[in-house]
Design a protein around this motif. Structure first.
Motif, PDB file in Angstrom:
ATOM      1  N   GLU A   1       3.800   6.131  -5.204  1.00 11.20           N
ATOM      2  CA  GLU A   1       3.714   6.279  -6.663  1.00 11.20           C
ATOM      3  C   GLU A   1       2.875   7.495  -7.036  1.00 11.20           C
ATOM      4  O   GLU A   1       3.207   8.234  -7.980  1.00 11.20           O
ATOM      5  CB  GLU A   1       3.119   5.011  -7.284  1.00 11.20           C
ATOM      6  CG  GLU A   1       4.109   3.850  -7.369  1.00 11.20           C
ATOM      7  CD  GLU A   1       3.451   2.534  -7.745  1.00 11.20           C
ATOM      8  OE1 GLU A   1       2.188   2.482  -7.760  1.00 11.20           O
ATOM      9  OE2 GLU A   1       4.184   1.558  -8.011  1.00 11.20           O
ATOM     10  N   LYS A   2       1.792   7.721  -6.298  1.00 13.44           N
ATOM     11  CA  LYS A   2       0.947   8.883  -6.554  1.00 13.44           C
ATOM     12  C   LYS A   2       1.699  10.182  -6.266  1.00 13.44           C
ATOM     13  O   LYS A   2       1.582  11.160  -7.009  1.00 13.44           O
ATOM     14  CB  LYS A   2      -0.322   8.801  -5.704  1.00 13.44           C
ATOM     15  CG  LYS A   2      -1.256   7.668  -6.104  1.00 13.44           C
ATOM     16  CD  LYS A   2      -2.485   7.616  -5.201  1.00 13.44           C
ATOM     17  CE  LYS A   2      -3.411   6.473  -5.623  1.00 13.44           C
ATOM     18  NZ  LYS A   2      -4.615   6.390  -4.736  1.00 13.44           N
TER      19      LYS A   2
ATOM     20  N   GLN B   1       1.992   2.087  -3.452  1.00 12.00           N
ATOM     21  CA  GLN B   1       0.917   2.697  -4.248  1.00 12.00           C
ATOM     22  C   GLN B   1       0.756   4.170  -3.912  1.00 12.00           C
ATOM     23  O   GLN B   1       0.564   5.013  -4.808  1.00 12.00           O
ATOM     24  CB  GLN B   1      -0.392   1.944  -4.001  1.00 12.00           C
ATOM     25  CG  GLN B   1      -0.382   0.511  -4.515  1.00 12.00           C
ATOM     26  CD  GLN B   1      -1.591  -0.281  -4.061  1.00 12.00           C
ATOM     27  OE1 GLN B   1      -2.438   0.209  -3.314  1.00 12.00           O
ATOM     28  NE2 GLN B   1      -1.694  -1.527  -4.514  1.00 12.00           N
TER      29      GLN B   1
ATOM     30  N   THR C   1       0.830  -1.202   0.000  1.00 11.08           N
ATOM     31  CA  THR C   1       0.000   0.000   0.000  1.00 11.08           C
ATOM     32  C   THR C   1       0.862   1.249   0.000  1.00 11.08           C
ATOM     33  O   THR C   1       0.546   2.240  -0.672  1.00 11.08           O
ATOM     34  CB  THR C   1      -0.932   0.008   1.226  1.00 11.08           C
ATOM     35  OG1 THR C   1      -1.726  -1.184   1.220  1.00 11.08           O
ATOM     36  CG2 THR C   1      -1.855   1.221   1.206  1.00 11.08           C
TER      37      THR C   1
END
Length: 223
Positions: A19-20, A16, A13
């Protein structure tokens, strides 16, 4: 949020989320560092390498980036390259615990045990009670032929109520390396079933044979 998620032990998580952040801020060193570290903990070492290399290009004196990049290189079986990054980190911050620990492991992986022990001793001079440093130092001593000193340290560590099973595994390994199979079995029996114990004993015998032939086994023990 990404950093908090990483600290909570959820690298998938966290990756993720990082990455944003990186998509919105591609030159954010903290985000790249967090993303690279998360990839590394997921076993995605090539992705981690690429991201951390970019972070290093943006900030060549960031010690955390250097230490995590070195760890990734070590995971890619590039111990010499890892040592180079650890040395850069220690030149900037001689007391950096991650770099001291990692450099010792990298040297042990290359079976350069005397040099590794010097690094662990330097680390223990700064952090005398550090569990990981003491554990790794004990393993290094065992591989360097210093059985008594190694066992003394590990026998003390396993008495710690927070000692994880892998510390007992390491104690059993040292017993096995020196042919003390009954002691190894007794130690392993605290965490393993009979079949698993005998599989480990077979591994110890193979390592003991290689060690007796003068072959380097650092990479096998510190894998």
């Amino acid at each position: 949020m990404a950093q908090a998620t990483a600290k909570s032990g959820d690298p998938e998580t966290a990756a993720q989320l990082f990455e944003k952040v990186v998509k919105a801020e591609p030159d954010s060193v903290p985000a790249l560092l967090g993303l690279g570290d998360s990839y590394s903990r997921l076993g995605q070492h090539s992705r981690a390498d690429a991201v951390l290399t970019r972070a290093h290009e943006l900030d060549r004196r960031n010690v955390e980036v250097l230490a995590v990049l070195a760890r990734v290189k070590l995971s890619q079986q590039q111990a010499e390259t890892a040592i180079g990054y650890y040395d850069k980190a220690l030149k900037i911050d001689p007391a950096n615990l991650s770099a001291l620990t990692g450099k010792g492991v990298a040297l042990d992986t290359l079976s350069r045990h005397a040099q590794a022990q010097a690094v662990y001793q330097e680390g223990l001079a700064r952090y005398p009670a550090n569990f990981v440093l003491r554990n790794n130092y004990a393993l290094s001593l065992a591989l360097g032929g210093q059985q008594a000193r190694s066992l003394s340290i590990l026998q003390e560590l396993v008495r710690d109520p927070t000692a994880a099973p892998h510390v007992r595994d390491n104690l059993a390994l040292v017993y096995g390396l020196y042919g003390r199979e009954s002691d190894a079995r007794a130690t392993l029996a605290l965490d393993m079933k009979t079949q698993e114990i005998e599989e480990n004993i077979a591994i110890y015998r193979a390592l003991r044979r290689l060690l007796g032939e003068g072959k380097p086994i650092g990479a096998l023990v510190f894998a």
